[in-house]
Design a protein around this motif. Structure first.
Motif, PDB file in Angstrom:
ATOM      1  N   ALA A 226      26.956 -41.203 -27.273  1.00  0.00           N
ATOM      2  CA  ALA A 226      27.436 -42.476 -27.817  1.00  0.00           C
ATOM      3  C   ALA A 226      27.450 -42.441 -29.346  1.00  0.00           C
ATOM      4  N   HIS A 227      26.406 -41.868 -29.942  1.00  0.00           N
ATOM      5  CA  HIS A 227      26.379 -41.731 -31.404  1.00  0.00           C
ATOM      6  C   HIS A 227      27.517 -40.834 -31.881  1.00  0.00           C
ATOM      7  N   GLN A 228      27.740 -39.754 -31.157  1.00  0.00           N
ATOM      8  CA  GLN A 228      28.807 -38.820 -31.545  1.00  0.00           C
ATOM      9  C   GLN A 228      30.177 -39.491 -31.467  1.00  0.00           C
ATOM     10  N   GLU A 229      30.402 -40.221 -30.370  1.00  0.00           N
ATOM     11  CA  GLU A 229      31.715 -40.823 -30.162  1.00  0.00           C
ATOM     12  C   GLU A 229      31.965 -41.988 -31.110  1.00  0.00           C
ATOM     13  N   SER A 230      30.903 -42.682 -31.491  1.00  0.00           N
ATOM     14  CA  SER A 230      31.072 -43.828 -32.385  1.00  0.00           C
ATOM     15  C   SER A 230      31.178 -43.415 -33.851  1.00  0.00           C
ATOM     16  N   TRP A 231      30.890 -42.143 -34.140  1.00  0.00           N
ATOM     17  CA  TRP A 231      30.946 -41.679 -35.524  1.00  0.00           C
ATOM     18  C   TRP A 231      32.391 -41.469 -35.937  1.00  0.00           C
ATOM     19  N   VAL A 232      32.755 -42.006 -37.080  1.00  0.00           N
ATOM     20  CA  VAL A 232      34.164 -41.988 -37.474  1.00  0.00           C
ATOM     21  C   VAL A 232      34.595 -40.642 -38.038  1.00  0.00           C
ATOM     22  N   GLU A 233      33.669 -39.867 -38.540  1.00  0.00           N
ATOM     23  CA  GLU A 233      34.032 -38.600 -39.186  1.00  0.00           C
ATOM     24  C   GLU A 233      34.065 -37.482 -38.150  1.00  0.00           C
ATOM     25  N   LYS A 234      35.233 -37.326 -37.533  1.00  0.00           N
ATOM     26  CA  LYS A 234      35.379 -36.316 -36.487  1.00  0.00           C
ATOM     27  C   LYS A 234      36.291 -35.205 -36.990  1.00  0.00           C
ATOM     28  N   PRO A 235      35.886 -33.947 -36.923  1.00  0.00           N
ATOM     29  CA  PRO A 235      36.774 -32.851 -37.351  1.00  0.00           C
ATOM     30  C   PRO A 235      37.994 -32.764 -36.454  1.00  0.00           C
ATOM     31  N   CYS A 236      39.092 -32.337 -37.042  1.00  0.00           N
ATOM     32  CA  CYS A 236      40.332 -32.244 -36.266  1.00  0.00           C
ATOM     33  C   CYS A 236      40.976 -30.869 -36.355  1.00  0.00           C
ATOM     34  N   TYR A 237      40.750 -30.142 -37.441  1.00  0.00           N
ATOM     35  CA  TYR A 237      41.347 -28.813 -37.577  1.00  0.00           C
ATOM     36  C   TYR A 237      40.699 -27.853 -36.570  1.00  0.00           C
ATOM     37  N   GLY A 238      41.530 -27.118 -35.866  1.00  0.00           N
ATOM     38  CA  GLY A 238      41.029 -26.142 -34.905  1.00  0.00           C
ATOM     39  C   GLY A 238      40.583 -26.742 -33.587  1.00  0.00           C
ATOM     40  N   LYS A 239      40.741 -28.061 -33.413  1.00  0.00           N
ATOM     41  CA  LYS A 239      40.350 -28.721 -32.175  1.00  0.00           C
ATOM     42  C   LYS A 239      41.578 -28.927 -31.289  1.00  0.00           C
ATOM     43  N   PRO A 240      41.402 -28.907 -29.968  1.00  0.00           N
ATOM     44  CA  PRO A 240      42.542 -29.186 -29.078  1.00  0.00           C
ATOM     45  C   PRO A 240      43.138 -30.553 -29.390  1.00  0.00           C
ATOM     46  N   LEU A 241      44.445 -30.653 -29.296  1.00  0.00           N
ATOM     47  CA  LEU A 241      45.140 -31.888 -29.651  1.00  0.00           C
ATOM     48  C   LEU A 241      44.653 -33.066 -28.810  1.00  0.00           C
ATOM     49  N   GLU A 242      44.597 -32.897 -27.498  1.00  0.00           N
ATOM     50  CA  GLU A 242      44.202 -33.997 -26.620  1.00  0.00           C
ATOM     51  C   GLU A 242      42.761 -34.430 -26.899  1.00  0.00           C
ATOM     52  N   GLU A 243      41.884 -33.485 -27.195  1.00  0.00           N
ATOM     53  CA  GLU A 243      40.494 -33.830 -27.506  1.00  0.00           C
ATOM     54  C   GLU A 243      40.428 -34.661 -28.774  1.00  0.00           C
ATOM     55  N   HIS A 244      41.151 -34.253 -29.800  1.00  0.00           N
ATOM     56  CA  HIS A 244      41.153 -34.998 -31.059  1.00  0.00           C
ATOM     57  C   HIS A 244      41.710 -36.400 -30.854  1.00  0.00           C
ATOM     58  N   LEU A 245      42.799 -36.520 -30.106  1.00  0.00           N
ATOM     59  CA  LEU A 245      43.397 -37.832 -29.876  1.00  0.00           C
ATOM     60  C   LEU A 245      42.462 -38.733 -29.079  1.00  0.00           C
ATOM     61  N   ALA A 246      41.784 -38.160 -28.078  1.00  0.00           N
ATOM     62  CA  ALA A 246      40.864 -38.959 -27.259  1.00  0.00           C
ATOM     63  C   ALA A 246      39.673 -39.445 -28.085  1.00  0.00           C
TER      64      ALA A 246
END
Length: 534
Positions: A226-246
């Motif tokens: 829950a802490h991870q998902e609520s954190w706004v600073e999520k890396p996006c480079y090198g991550k799967p597109l669908e994972e980043h969008l979700a």
């Protein structure tokens, strides 16, 4: 019959004695190894045991680290939560080890170091009593012989009575000891099931400990997630597109939308956009800011090449290309169709098979690239040029070939896929599109940043803005992508260069003077430097 019975009893005793020794050895070694598995100090109270546990030290370190970082930091929250968890695990471990000590280690110690040695000691004592009895009997019979009596007569007198009593007493002690030894040995054999239960207890206690530890960890994991998902600073480079969008709750990837909206404002007329390499340090900084979701639009609007480079890097670093591995062969087959109408239909069919997330982002990107070509007179980026520089970042195969194969694929096939899609973007994706989907990006004033190029003002500028734009043109040091130049030449396209030149290695601008390193011949090393005012 009696002799046979005694012989069987003797063999049985020998077998039990041998097993006694083996059980002693096994119990001793098991007790020693099991005690070594305990992390806490054995035989001390709970408080001292807790302080010596590595888990307790780890928990304390994490909690102290959380206090330093604070709750505003995601790492601080994680350290606090994990530190509390490690402390609770340490308490479970203490209960587990105390139970193991009481119910397994101590009984094994008693068996190996007390019970079996006592039986063996009693066996030695019996052997001594047998010797004592034999000695007393020998003395008694010698007394009989010395008295000159026949063997069937008993000696008389005080001495003889004393020797007889001594012999009978020794025999009685031996018999008592033998009975006690036999009873202890039979009891040992009968109690083997109790000894075996020590190991059953070990497994049961371990199972209970791990069960409680697992329940504890499972109860904490949702809080961590829950802490991870609520954190706004999520890396996006090198991550799967669908994972980043979700994780971000978006339809268009953050780097794509951010870069496109900035380029729409400040880079549409930038000559060589997506082809001219940006400053490596500026590109690294922009990618890092996009990765943590902190973006200063005004800062980066001054360098559209860095923005374009960040967009290319995002597409290239996706684990799977935006146009997908699964459709790779279908895209390539479509590009090989000679008939233009059929090729477009085949490309449309492949587009329609893209997963929703890929389709949305591909449509968004193509509509932007189509808009970019509206300024091709200024930026020199035709659909074909865009396809050359962006195609390898949109589609590639699982099996990377050598450089020659890669260049061939880029120039002949991927260009044949991307170029017509850009040219017919409104046919592939009908309707208008809102590029600033989230409305998070401002509109910085448009400026043309390549001082060495003739400027084409933005259509929405008034006369005063045009004049100010001309005066605000600033120097910029850029490097030409030589590999892309080779791609251009392979397809028979010569990018816009000064007349009479074959290739430009690099150019610099300083105080309104332009320095070009020009190679005048591809067959010689004739090199000259030309300096001219902008």
């Amino acid at each position: 019959m009696k002799k046979q019975f005694n012989r069987m009893r003797q063999l049985a005793n020998q077998t039990v004695e041998k097993r006694l020794e083996l059980v002693k050895q096994v119990s001793h070694s098991t007790h020693k190894k099991l005690a070594a598995c305990l992390q806490g100090q054995q035989g001390v109270d709970v408080d001292k045991k807790s302080k010596k546990l590595p888990l307790t030290t780890l928990a304390q370190c994490m909690v102290e680290g959380a206090a330093v970082l604070g709750d505003e930091s995601l790492l601080g929250k994680m350290l606090k939560l994990c530190g509390d968890t490690q402390d609770r695990l340490a308490q479970e471990l203490i209960v587990f080890e105390l139970t193991i000590e009481r119910d397994v280690i101590e009984p094994l110690y008693d068996l190996a170091e007390v019970e079996i040695p006592n039986i063996q000691k009693q066996r030695k004592h019996l052997a001594k009593l047998v010797l004592d009895m034999d000695s007393a009997r020998t003395r008694y019979y010698q007394s009989t012989k010395s008295s000159g009596l026949s063997s069937n007569l008993q000696p008389t007198g005080a001495k003889a009575d004393h020797l007889r009593e001594e012999m009978e007493e020794a025999a009685n002690r031996m018999e008592i000891c033998r009975d006690q030894l036999s009873a202890d040995m039979y009891s040992f054999v009968a109690k083997e099931i109790d000894y075996a239960s020590y190991f059953q207890t070990l497994i049961e206690v371990q199972a209970e400990y791990h069960r409680k530890s697992l329940e504890l960890l499972q109860s904490v994991l949702p809080q961590i997630k829950a802490h991870q998902e609520s954190w706004v600073e999520k890396p996006c480079y090198g991550k799967p597109l669908e994972e980043h969008l979700a994780l971000s709750g978006r339809d268009i990837a953050f780097p794509i939308e951010a870069c496109v909206t900035m380029l729409l404002e400040c880079g549409m007329q930038e000559e060589g956009l997506f082809r001219v390499a940006p400053s490596a340090s500026k590109l690294k900084k922009l990618k890092a800011s996009l990765d943590c979701g902190v973006l200063d639009v005004q800062e980066y609007s001054a360098d559209p090449h860095a923005i374009a480079g960040a967009l290319k890097s995002y597409l290239r670093e996706l684990p799977e290309p935006l146009m997908t591995f699964e459709l790779y062969n279908e895209w390539i087959q479509a590009s090989n169709i000679q008939d233009q109408d059929k090729r477009l239909q085949a490309l449309l069919s492949a587009c329609e098979k893209l997963p929703p997330a890929n389709s949305n982002n591909f449509k968004y990107l193509i509509k932007f690239l189509a808009k970019l070509t509206e300024y091709q007179d200024a930026n020199k980026m035709t659909p074909g040029n865009i396809a050359i520089v962006l195609g390898p970042n949109l589609l590639w195969t699982h099996n990377d070939g050598n450089i020659t194969e890669m260049m061939t694929t880029v120039s002949l096939q991927i260009v044949g896929i991307i170029e017509p899609i850009i040219q017919h973007a409104d046919w592939f994706f009908p309707g208008e599109i809102e590029f600033n989907v989230t409305g998070n990006y401002g509109s910085p004033v448009h400026t043309n940043h390549n001082a060495n190029y003739s400027s084409m003002p933005s259509p929405d500028m008034d006369q005063s803005d045009r004049k100010q734009s001309d005066q605000s043109r600033r120097p910029l040091s850029v490097a030409t992508d030589n590999m892309m130049l080779e791609f251009y030449k392979k397809d028979g396209y010569d990018p816009p260069l000064p007349a009479g030149t074959r290739a430009v290695d690099t150019h610099y601008i300083f105080d309104s003077f332009r320095f070009d390193l020009v190679i005048t011949s591809s067959h010689s090393c004739d090199v000259r430097v030309r300096v001219h005012a902008d």
